[in-house]
Each structure stands twice: as structure tokens, then as C-alpha cells.
Write a protein that holds these residues in place. Sequence first.
Motif, PDB file in Angstrom:
ATOM      1  N   LEU A 589       0.832  -1.206   0.000  1.00  0.00           N
ATOM      2  CA  LEU A 589       0.000   0.000   0.000  1.00  0.00           C
ATOM      3  C   LEU A 589       0.868   1.258   0.000  1.00  0.00           C
ATOM      4  N   VAL A 592       2.121   1.752  -3.551  1.00  0.00           N
ATOM      5  CA  VAL A 592       1.095   2.335  -4.426  1.00  0.00           C
ATOM      6  C   VAL A 592       0.941   3.825  -4.100  1.00  0.00           C
ATOM      7  N   LEU A 611      -8.759   3.966  -8.743  1.00  0.00           N
ATOM      8  CA  LEU A 611      -8.949   3.704  -7.315  1.00  0.00           C
ATOM      9  C   LEU A 611     -10.122   4.461  -6.718  1.00  0.00           C
ATOM     10  N   ASP A 614     -15.357   3.641  -7.114  1.00  0.00           N
ATOM     11  CA  ASP A 614     -15.662   2.499  -6.240  1.00  0.00           C
ATOM     12  C   ASP A 614     -16.751   1.631  -6.859  1.00  0.00           C
ATOM     13  N   VAL A 653      -9.786   7.160  -1.569  1.00  0.00           N
ATOM     14  CA  VAL A 653      -8.816   6.070  -1.446  1.00  0.00           C
ATOM     15  C   VAL A 653      -7.397   6.564  -1.684  1.00  0.00           C
ATOM     16  N   THR A 654      -7.205   7.397  -2.697  1.00  0.00           N
ATOM     17  CA  THR A 654      -5.841   7.810  -3.025  1.00  0.00           C
ATOM     18  C   THR A 654      -5.232   8.672  -1.927  1.00  0.00           C
ATOM     19  N   LEU A 657      -4.082   6.328   0.741  1.00  0.00           N
ATOM     20  CA  LEU A 657      -2.817   5.685   0.369  1.00  0.00           C
ATOM     21  C   LEU A 657      -1.651   6.666   0.527  1.00  0.00           C
ATOM     22  N   TYR A 696      -9.399  -4.380  -1.610  1.00  0.00           N
ATOM     23  CA  TYR A 696      -9.996  -3.458  -2.578  1.00  0.00           C
ATOM     24  C   TYR A 696      -8.948  -2.957  -3.575  1.00  0.00           C
ATOM     25  N   VAL A 697      -7.809  -2.484  -3.066  1.00  0.00           N
ATOM     26  CA  VAL A 697      -6.754  -1.972  -3.948  1.00  0.00           C
ATOM     27  C   VAL A 697      -6.224  -3.096  -4.851  1.00  0.00           C
ATOM     28  N   TYR A 698      -6.037  -4.253  -4.268  1.00  0.00           N
ATOM     29  CA  TYR A 698      -5.558  -5.421  -5.024  1.00  0.00           C
ATOM     30  C   TYR A 698      -6.494  -5.738  -6.190  1.00  0.00           C
ATOM     31  N   ARG A 700      -8.652  -3.812  -7.649  1.00  0.00           N
ATOM     32  CA  ARG A 700      -8.733  -2.735  -8.637  1.00  0.00           C
ATOM     33  C   ARG A 700      -7.517  -2.702  -9.545  1.00  0.00           C
TER      34      ARG A 700
END
Length: 737
Positions: A589, A592, A611, A614, A653-654, A657, A696-698, A700
Motif C-alpha cells: 500500500l 502504491v 482507485l 468504487d 482512497v488515493t 494511500l 480493494y486496492v488489489y 482494482r
Amino acid sequence: MQSNSPSQAGACSNDREKHLLFNAVLREDMEQVQSLLETGACVNAQEEEGGWAPLHAAVQNCREDLVSLLLEHGADPLLRKRNGATPFIIAGIMGHVGLLELFLSKGARVDECDHNGFTALMEAAMYGHEAAARFLHANGAEVNLRQPARKEQARLRKGGATALMRAAEYGHPAVVKALLELGAEVNIRDNCGRNALIYALWNSREKSAEAVARLLLAHGVDVRVRCERHKTPLMLALERRHEDVARLLLEQEQLDVDATDRELSTALQVAVQLGLNDAAQRLCLRGASTDCGDLVMMARRSYNRALVQLLRQHGARDHLQAPATPWKVQSPRWGRALMHLRDTYRPMLGRLKIFIDPEYKVADTSEGGVYLGFYEGQEVAVKRFHEGSEPGQKELACLQKHRQQGHLLTLYGCEKHSGCLFVCLALCERNLEEQLLQGARAAARSKKSSQEDDFAQSVCSSLFEALDKLHRSGCAHQDLQPRNVLIDSKNAVWLADFDKSTDKAGDEEIKTDLKALGLLVLYVAQKGDISWEKLKAKSEEEGKKLCPDEETQDLLQCLFCPGDKPQGLLPELLGHPFFWSSEKRYRALRDVGNESDIKTPNSNGKLVQILNTDPAGHSRDFTQWTSKIDGNIMKKMNNFYERKGRSGYQDNVTDLLKFIRNIGEHISEKKNKSMKSIMGEPSQYFQEKFPSLFLYVYQRLKNTDYAHHFQKNSPASLCGHGMERTVGSQMECGELS
């Protein structure tokens, strides 16, 4: 109409009259019986305990006149006792030919049987009534009829005996001779595989046993047949001390004098243990091997000097205590038993030393059990099968095909002896079910819980690799369950028990394995708290609710619904988030979050668009994430941007991260000591706050240009053949069971 049980007998309004009639018949009081019948006594009334009626008692008393009188007053000639015996069958027990003839004329069937499968002929043979047996045969009784067994009896291998076996068992040479003359087959076997010779040897009267055995041998009875515990007639004769029968058996050319029972004992060992010197001498003269245990020591223990000398004359060795050679046991669990086995003399079966004894038993199986042993000096678990066993051949073929392949239980070799196949395998400490139970007890004692479940990941990754090896070779296991997963003394995991495997694995067989593997993942994730049988009965939705986290749930989805091409899925799934530690997830994470589009905000950047879009219905525990971070930490992190005239972190989300990346870069700096004390270990902190973020990130990014962030720790590409395979909760599945 035939009555089948006491409850169907004619009702008697006067219990006193019922008992009076029955007792009068028992006493054979003809006058009182006549009087009671004339005053209306219930002729078919049956007593409660055994279902006896007056007619049954009259037949047992062999009183034809009483029987005729009862029949004249309406007694049912086919009435059954509680055990199903009819008057005709009782007449067979009594050997009364006149009554047998009478009941045949009243509708009895010559081969009718009671609830235990006994016919009149079998009963006549058992009680030694030659004339009755000949009469029944002359009237159509099947001389080779086998005793049928009820379902529960058949499961216990009960039933299947013939009249000849019964006559032999109870020691009636005259009846045995008659039945043989009438065409009785001497080598028919019952449901347990025993013939008439075995039945004869159960008799404790030596002279009758000898006479019956002589008749059977004259008609070619098989002397190589086996009874319980795989004993031969010769062993049984010696154990019952029927030495004359043993002498007769030793005269038979087809006799295997060195045959062994389930404990690998021979007839000579039996003779020595019982001190049967004459029998031991005859066995030695017949060529019996004296290398079948410490025979001399057995004789010494009973102070039988003559037997000691006899054994030495025929080559038996004195097994003197030898100095112990250096040896270190490898197995903590089985160490004491292995040391005892090593110090116990046993004849070698080729390269294998084994003793079939409860002390050395590792596990039960559907056939011959698993025992400790030494194969070429190596500690092994020995799985025993009948030599012609189909499961045994499957097990051996699969293991030979996959020797020394990762996480498939190691085969050391095999031996065949006395009709048995001994498959020698790497010795393990316990199965997965036992391991989880032991772990639960340890956790209860320590009262500790761990966020990381290294054991679960280790077990599952080992099973994935093992099953992939099988599938790539065209095989499928078809019996995945916790008891077939073994743990060795170094905590390595091994897939075992291939006796239901197939070497013609198509897509359906592979899907069956994958579904069972998914259940095993859930079983391990639940730490065995739910039994395997209950887990198999759960529906897909019920199974999902049992998953402790989204990573486990998604992995199950991949296994339960592998698509049209299940082959090759497992290596890809080894890169699944389920197998990532919290630290590795946190590191990915951060990486990313270090991408330029996130580090230097670019709302139109490709990564940001991916990202922050959603998918509908996705669980979002990271929505409004800024409110879930400790207020002091959030304030301090926002101040950095506000001093530069830029807005702070936003609830997307970004930005989360980017926050994770910045925390990772600066948390250990001295000026952030207070922040570190609040947050603790960042990997654990973010895992607890946002457990669904990594998945979720994985999901996407796994099929995008950014997938390299998730391939650092994977042995293969992540879940999917390029863009062809879709893995996740969007796929439709059926039941787990």
C-alpha cells in the motif's frame, strides 16, 4: 393366514385361561388341555417374553397327539415366535420327522427361516439329527442354503453359514457325513470367509473335532482358509489344543506351514508359546521356518529345555542381548514406542520391521490400519492393505508417481507378505484436526491471540502446492479432509491418503478437489472450531459468513467458482492477499501511495481514476477514513499541507494511500515520537482500522499496469490468466456441500 409376531396372535380375554392352557401343554396334561380347549381357551395366545404359544410347546415336547389336538381346535400351524421360529423349525430342532411331515402338509415351506436366518435343516444339523436332515433334504430342502443376514448383521459380516458348517461346529460327525453324501459343498464360506473346517475347530471336544476334520479333509476342504485375525486352521487347531487335528493338517500338501496371522505370528510360534512339543517337532519336520521370532527365549520362559534343544536342532538362534548401537529417535510423539519396537525382535519382511500390535498403532483405516515401523532403518508409518486391495493399489501408484515432490507425503518403499501390502511412508506427528485442537488448547492456556495466522497461511500454501503437483500430473486426490493433512516433527505440512485418487483427472475432478480445498481453507481459518462434517453441510452464503476476513472470503470464492479452466489456478492463487502478512500488505500500500499520480495529486491521472471509482456494493470500511484516524495524528498530518496553503487529506482512497505512504516515511522520526506512541506498529494499525482496504486496492489494480505492486511475493502471476479469469465476489456459485 400366517402370524408374524406375538402381537398378531389371537387375543385372549382371560389371561388366567391363557396361562392355564400353556402350562397344561408344558406339563403334557392331555386331559386338562382337552378341557380348556372345549371351554374356549385361546389356542393361539402367546406369552410376552419369547412369543411362545401352546403349539410351540407341544412341538418342543415332541407330542404328536397334543399337536394334533391343538390343530383341530384352530392352532395356527405357521405361527411364529418372537424370534421368527415356526412350529416346523422347532420340529427340526427336536429332530422329529413325524412332526416335520405333519407341518409340511399344513403349509410349512421346507426352507423357511426364522429372523436369524436359521432353517429347519440348519437346526437339525446343529442339534445332530441325521434322520431329520435326510428327511428334509428328501423333501426339497436346499443343502447348500446359506444363512441370510439382516442389514445390521451383514455390516458386521455375520451370517452366510450352511447346515454343514453348523453340524461341524457342534461336532456331529454322522450329520456331517450325511450332508456330504447329500451334496453339501465343503468349501462354501460364510460372510466372514470361514468354511466348515474353521467351524469344526471351534468345537472344544477334540475327538469330535478330529472326526469332523477327517471327513472334511477327505472331501477336499481348503486348509488355507482364514478366520478372525487372519488365523489359519492349523493355528486355530493348535490354539484349541486339537493336536490330532493339527497332525492331520500337517499331512496336507497344499498347507502353507509358514503362513502368518495379523500379528505376523506363525503356527510354530503358537506351538512354542503353548508348550506343544510334539506339534512343534512335527512343524519343524514339515519344514517350518525357525526364524520367526525369538523361539528359544519363548521356550526358556516356560523352562521347557526339551523344546529349547529341539528348536536349536532345527536352526533356531539364541537372540542374545546385543550392545545398543547409537540411534536418536526423530519423532517426539512416537519416540517411546519406536524405541521399544527397535529393541523388540521381529522377523524382517524384506526391508521392513513391523509389529502388528496396539502399542504401535498410529491410526485406524478402512482396511488394515497404520502402524509404526522401520524401513531400511528409517522411522516410517506403515499403511496396511490386503494385497489385492483397489484402494491400496491406488495409493501406491499415486505415491510412486510423485516421489519426492513438494508437500506430497514421501513414499519410502513397500513390501508384500502373507497376502498383505505394506506401504511405508514418512512418519508424521499428527493430522490437521489434532494440530488445531492442540493449538486451541495452547491458546486457551496462554490466553493470547495473534493478528497474524502464520500457521493458517503455511498450511494452506503447502496444500495449494501439493494439489497443484497432483493436478499437473493428471491426478486428483478426491478425498481432501483434515485427517488427510499431516504435520511432521518440524511442523512441515504434507498431503496424504491417496487411496481414493484418480489418475484420469478432468475438469470435474479438479473442481471437486478445489471445492474441498476451499473448505479446508475455511476450516483452518476457523481454527477447527466447526467440525469438518458440519462445515461440509453449510451453504455458500453460510460459509461466507464464517470467514474471518474479506481475504479469506475472496479466496474461497476463487476456489468454489474456478470458471471453465480450473487447471493451473492454484499457482496463481498463491499470490492472493490471503497469503500476505500485514507487514507485506502495508508495504504494498505504501508503494502504491508513492506513485506520482498520488504523491503529487493528479485528479485526472489513470491510477487516481481507477482507485476512486468504487464498484457498487463493495464493502467500504475506509469510507470517511479521516474520521477514523486518531484526531491528534490527523491534525498533525493536515498541518503540513495547510502551512503550504493546500487543503488537507480528503476522504478518498488515493488520499488514504498517500497518508499511509507519508506515515511510513516519517513515523520513525524523532519529532513524531508522540505520534508513534499513539499509533504503534503502522502495519497493524492500518490493518485494524481498514481491514478491507488491501483487498480493494488489489482487486482494482491486479489486471492493470500497476499489478507489479502485488507480484513481489508471488510465485506466479496473480489470480487470472491475463484478463481471462475473473476472481472475486461477482461470480455465481452453488452450495459448498
